[in-house]
Scaffold this active site. Sequence first.
Site, PDB file in Angstrom:
ATOM      1  N   ARG A 197      34.389  59.981 -12.257  1.00 49.92           N
ATOM      2  CA  ARG A 197      35.220  60.991 -11.579  1.00 49.92           C
ATOM      3  C   ARG A 197      34.785  62.416 -11.879  1.00 49.92           C
ATOM      4  O   ARG A 197      35.610  63.316 -12.007  1.00 49.92           O
ATOM      5  CB  ARG A 197      36.698  60.835 -11.974  1.00 49.92           C
ATOM      6  CG  ARG A 197      37.392  59.625 -11.404  1.00 49.92           C
ATOM      7  CD  ARG A 197      37.853  59.883  -9.966  1.00 49.92           C
ATOM      8  NE  ARG A 197      38.594  58.752  -9.456  1.00 49.92           N
ATOM      9  CZ  ARG A 197      39.910  58.718  -9.348  1.00 49.92           C
ATOM     10  NH1 ARG A 197      40.628  59.748  -9.732  1.00 49.92           N
ATOM     11  NH2 ARG A 197      40.497  57.656  -8.865  1.00 49.92           N
ATOM     12  N   ARG A 221      39.665  66.872  -9.118  1.00 44.78           N
ATOM     13  CA  ARG A 221      40.643  67.975  -9.166  1.00 44.78           C
ATOM     14  C   ARG A 221      40.533  68.901 -10.368  1.00 44.78           C
ATOM     15  O   ARG A 221      41.099  69.981 -10.356  1.00 44.78           O
ATOM     16  CB  ARG A 221      42.065  67.390  -9.100  1.00 44.78           C
ATOM     17  CG  ARG A 221      42.412  66.885  -7.733  1.00 44.78           C
ATOM     18  CD  ARG A 221      43.627  66.007  -7.754  1.00 44.78           C
ATOM     19  NE  ARG A 221      43.350  64.800  -8.525  1.00 44.78           N
ATOM     20  CZ  ARG A 221      44.133  63.747  -8.578  1.00 44.78           C
ATOM     21  NH1 ARG A 221      45.277  63.749  -7.934  1.00 44.78           N
ATOM     22  NH2 ARG A 221      43.800  62.689  -9.277  1.00 44.78           N
ATOM     23  N   ARG A 242      39.158  70.512  -1.004  1.00 43.59           N
ATOM     24  CA  ARG A 242      40.222  69.545  -0.730  1.00 43.59           C
ATOM     25  C   ARG A 242      41.321  70.177   0.142  1.00 43.59           C
ATOM     26  O   ARG A 242      41.872  69.521   1.034  1.00 43.59           O
ATOM     27  CB  ARG A 242      40.783  69.046  -2.066  1.00 43.59           C
ATOM     28  CG  ARG A 242      41.959  68.100  -2.021  1.00 43.59           C
ATOM     29  CD  ARG A 242      41.590  66.749  -1.448  1.00 43.59           C
ATOM     30  NE  ARG A 242      42.771  65.927  -1.245  1.00 43.59           N
ATOM     31  CZ  ARG A 242      43.579  66.028  -0.201  1.00 43.59           C
ATOM     32  NH1 ARG A 242      43.363  66.924   0.752  1.00 43.59           N
ATOM     33  NH2 ARG A 242      44.631  65.238  -0.097  1.00 43.59           N
ATOM     34  N   ASP A 259      35.705  56.560  -2.107  1.00 41.95           N
ATOM     35  CA  ASP A 259      36.754  55.891  -2.887  1.00 41.95           C
ATOM     36  C   ASP A 259      36.592  54.383  -2.730  1.00 41.95           C
ATOM     37  O   ASP A 259      36.016  53.927  -1.733  1.00 41.95           O
ATOM     38  CB  ASP A 259      38.151  56.312  -2.414  1.00 41.95           C
ATOM     39  CG  ASP A 259      39.210  55.968  -3.458  1.00 41.95           C
ATOM     40  OD1 ASP A 259      39.395  56.752  -4.394  1.00 41.95           O
ATOM     41  OD2 ASP A 259      39.809  54.873  -3.364  1.00 41.95           O
ATOM     42  N   TYR A 261      44.919  45.640  -4.808  1.00 38.33           N
ATOM     43  CA  TYR A 261      45.464  46.763  -4.021  1.00 38.33           C
ATOM     44  C   TYR A 261      45.878  46.294  -2.629  1.00 38.33           C
ATOM     45  O   TYR A 261      46.927  46.682  -2.106  1.00 38.33           O
ATOM     46  CB  TYR A 261      44.435  47.892  -3.886  1.00 38.33           C
ATOM     47  CG  TYR A 261      44.392  48.836  -5.077  1.00 38.33           C
ATOM     48  CD1 TYR A 261      45.416  49.739  -5.312  1.00 38.33           C
ATOM     49  CD2 TYR A 261      43.326  48.824  -5.962  1.00 38.33           C
ATOM     50  CE1 TYR A 261      45.388  50.607  -6.401  1.00 38.33           C
ATOM     51  CE2 TYR A 261      43.281  49.685  -7.051  1.00 38.33           C
ATOM     52  CZ  TYR A 261      44.318  50.570  -7.263  1.00 38.33           C
ATOM     53  OH  TYR A 261      44.289  51.416  -8.342  1.00 38.33           O
TER      54      TYR A 261
HETATM   55  O1  CP3 Z   1      33.445  61.555  -8.887  1.00 34.44           O
HETATM   56  C1  CP3 Z   1      33.554  60.323  -8.706  1.00 34.44           C
HETATM   57  O2  CP3 Z   1      33.725  59.505  -9.626  1.00 34.44           O
HETATM   58  C2  CP3 Z   1      33.354  59.777  -7.298  1.00 34.44           C
HETATM   59  C3  CP3 Z   1      34.521  59.584  -6.521  1.00 34.44           C
HETATM   60  C4  CP3 Z   1      35.561  58.510  -6.848  1.00 34.44           C
HETATM   61  C5  CP3 Z   1      36.923  58.686  -6.485  1.00 34.44           C
HETATM   62  N1  CP3 Z   1      37.574  57.512  -6.743  1.00 34.44           N
HETATM   63  C6  CP3 Z   1      37.499  59.916  -5.910  1.00 34.44           C
HETATM   64  C7  CP3 Z   1      38.967  60.111  -5.902  1.00 34.44           C
HETATM   65  C8  CP3 Z   1      35.429  57.230  -7.391  1.00 34.44           C
HETATM   66  C9  CP3 Z   1      34.200  56.547  -7.989  1.00 34.44           C
HETATM   67  C10 CP3 Z   1      36.714  56.605  -7.296  1.00 34.44           C
HETATM   68  C11 CP3 Z   1      36.969  55.214  -7.723  1.00 34.44           C
HETATM   69  C12 CP3 Z   1      38.333  54.685  -7.661  1.00 34.44           C
HETATM   70  N2  CP3 Z   1      39.309  54.951  -6.739  1.00 34.44           N
HETATM   71  C13 CP3 Z   1      38.837  53.683  -8.538  1.00 34.44           C
HETATM   72  C14 CP3 Z   1      38.056  53.018  -9.651  1.00 34.44           C
HETATM   73  C15 CP3 Z   1      37.934  53.864 -10.851  1.00 34.44           C
HETATM   74  C16 CP3 Z   1      39.227  54.209 -11.503  1.00 34.44           C
HETATM   75  O3  CP3 Z   1      39.534  55.413 -11.573  1.00 34.44           O
HETATM   76  O4  CP3 Z   1      39.923  53.285 -11.961  1.00 34.44           O
HETATM   77  C17 CP3 Z   1      40.164  53.406  -8.149  1.00 34.44           C
HETATM   78  C18 CP3 Z   1      41.116  52.417  -8.811  1.00 34.44           C
HETATM   79  C19 CP3 Z   1      40.440  54.205  -7.004  1.00 34.44           C
HETATM   80  C20 CP3 Z   1      41.695  54.224  -6.200  1.00 34.44           C
HETATM   81  C21 CP3 Z   1      42.343  55.541  -6.194  1.00 34.44           C
HETATM   82  N3  CP3 Z   1      41.830  56.651  -5.558  1.00 34.44           N
HETATM   83  C22 CP3 Z   1      43.578  55.903  -6.790  1.00 34.44           C
HETATM   84  C23 CP3 Z   1      44.448  54.971  -7.595  1.00 34.44           C
HETATM   85  C24 CP3 Z   1      43.790  57.253  -6.500  1.00 34.44           C
HETATM   86  C25 CP3 Z   1      45.035  58.052  -6.813  1.00 34.44           C
HETATM   87  C26 CP3 Z   1      45.077  58.472  -8.215  1.00 34.44           C
HETATM   88  C27 CP3 Z   1      44.487  59.842  -8.363  1.00 34.44           C
HETATM   89  O5  CP3 Z   1      43.664  60.049  -9.266  1.00 34.44           O
HETATM   90  O6  CP3 Z   1      44.917  60.718  -7.588  1.00 34.44           O
HETATM   91  C28 CP3 Z   1      42.672  57.730  -5.760  1.00 34.44           C
HETATM   92  C29 CP3 Z   1      42.450  59.100  -5.239  1.00 34.44           C
HETATM   93  C30 CP3 Z   1      41.170  59.778  -5.595  1.00 34.44           C
HETATM   94  N4  CP3 Z   1      39.932  59.193  -5.572  1.00 34.44           N
HETATM   95  C31 CP3 Z   1      41.010  61.150  -5.932  1.00 34.44           C
HETATM   96  C32 CP3 Z   1      39.632  61.372  -6.123  1.00 34.44           C
HETATM   97  C33 CP3 Z   1      38.938  62.673  -6.453  1.00 34.44           C
HETATM   98  C34 CP3 Z   1      42.137  62.180  -6.020  1.00 34.44           C
HETATM   99  C35 CP3 Z   1      42.736  62.470  -4.682  1.00 34.44           C
HETATM  100  C36 CP3 Z   1      42.683  63.905  -4.208  1.00 34.44           C
HETATM  101  O7  CP3 Z   1      41.784  64.667  -4.589  1.00 34.44           O
HETATM  102  O8  CP3 Z   1      43.559  64.258  -3.408  1.00 34.44           O
END
Ligand code: CP3
Length: 341
Positions: free
Chosen positions: A22, A26, A35, A72, A148
């Site tokens: 990640r 944010r 964003r 994602d 999910y």
């Molecule tokens: O920089 C990176 O790592 C690349 C991008 C990336 C994102 N999600 C962007 C993201 C990667 C590799 C993921 C993987 C992901 N997504 C996982 C596996 C890794 C982990 O963290 O367990 C999972 C379970 C998800 C599903 C997911 N996506 C959730 C549960 C959420 C909401 C929780 C949160 O952090 O807000 C997301 C949203 C998400 N994915 C964001 C980002 C940057 C935040 C949303 C936003 O910016 O509005």
Amino acid sequence: MSTILNLFQDQYPSSPPLWFMRQAGRYLPEYRDVRKICQSFLDLCYTPDLAAKVTLQPLDRFDLDAAILFSDILVVPHALGQHVSFEETKGPLLSSLSLSSYQESLNFEQITQNLKPTYETIELVKEKLPSTTAFIGFAGAPWTLALYMLEGQGSRDFAKAKQQAFEQEDKFTQFLDKLVEAVSSHLIAQVTYGVNVLQLFDTWAGLCPATHFEKWILQPTSKLITLIKKSYPHVPIIGFPKGIGQNLVDYGRFSGVSALSLDAVTPLSWAAKVLPQELVLQGNMDPVMLVSGGYALENTVQVIHEQMNKRPYIFNLGHGILPRTPIKNVEDCIKWVRRLR
Ligand code: CP3
């Protein structure tokens, strides 16, 4: 300079290569700016020039050895036809899906067509990325995606999804097989368009009971990796089966992964001892340590290095960077990793 890529080519650098799960997100003001101009998080994922820009942001700011594609894991259910949205406070929300009717509501044929914007993003990033920087593509593992998809939202225990799986075991196993195909075609396409490392996120692997570990984690993962290797025999694949404890030994031996990303509770000295020497390890600092910073962080970087005991490893966190992480701490951490010997 040390890179992830030369780790996979048997050249072990003295200080470990590093990137952060990640690393685009944010905690970066420039990410929040991009964003803001997108209606939804998925819009950002599907707008190639913006997704490419966000992929490169952490590399413009920090000295990192890898870029990870901005996307994602839930784009796969979305591309299969399930409704997916991200709510500010509630996390992901998915339309309801059941094991008895998923075949009617999902379309497994269109996945790579629907994910074209992601492949375009890869092409744009590739044009700008130095050839020594690894470019990591990724997907969710079948088990985590299935949870999910059947739960319809994030959850602490995914009890609703697991109950369906236990009550209709054969149907669930078939569902995982369909996801193996979908995920493999998405990962293969990512390599075709330009990524040179893959990571498989099995964030909720720790919720799979030990009685079903082989059937629902190990077999689907190894089928998936076999399919990828048929197209790309040499692409390194990093597995991240979070929370599986001692099952890491079997996962490391039998899944086919080239590297293992370890969560923060896995003792590194144990992992370094029991896992095959040819497996590259990755991890495993607690993301909250990066929020705390200072001496505790400096010391932990050193302890991780010592516990890896001269084994080839990639410095990373045990899970993703938290949004409240101070940028100064990321800079400090990189500085301290770079001076390890
Ligand atoms: O920089 C990176 O790592 C690349 C991008 C990336 C994102 N999600 C962007 C993201 C990667 C590799 C993921 C993987 C992901 N997504 C996982 C596996 C890794 C982990 O963290 O367990 C999972 C379970 C998800 C599903 C997911 N996506 C959730 C549960 C959420 C909401 C929780 C949160 O952090 O807000 C997301 C949203 C998400 N994915 C964001 C980002 C940057 C935040 C949303 C936003 O910016 O509005």
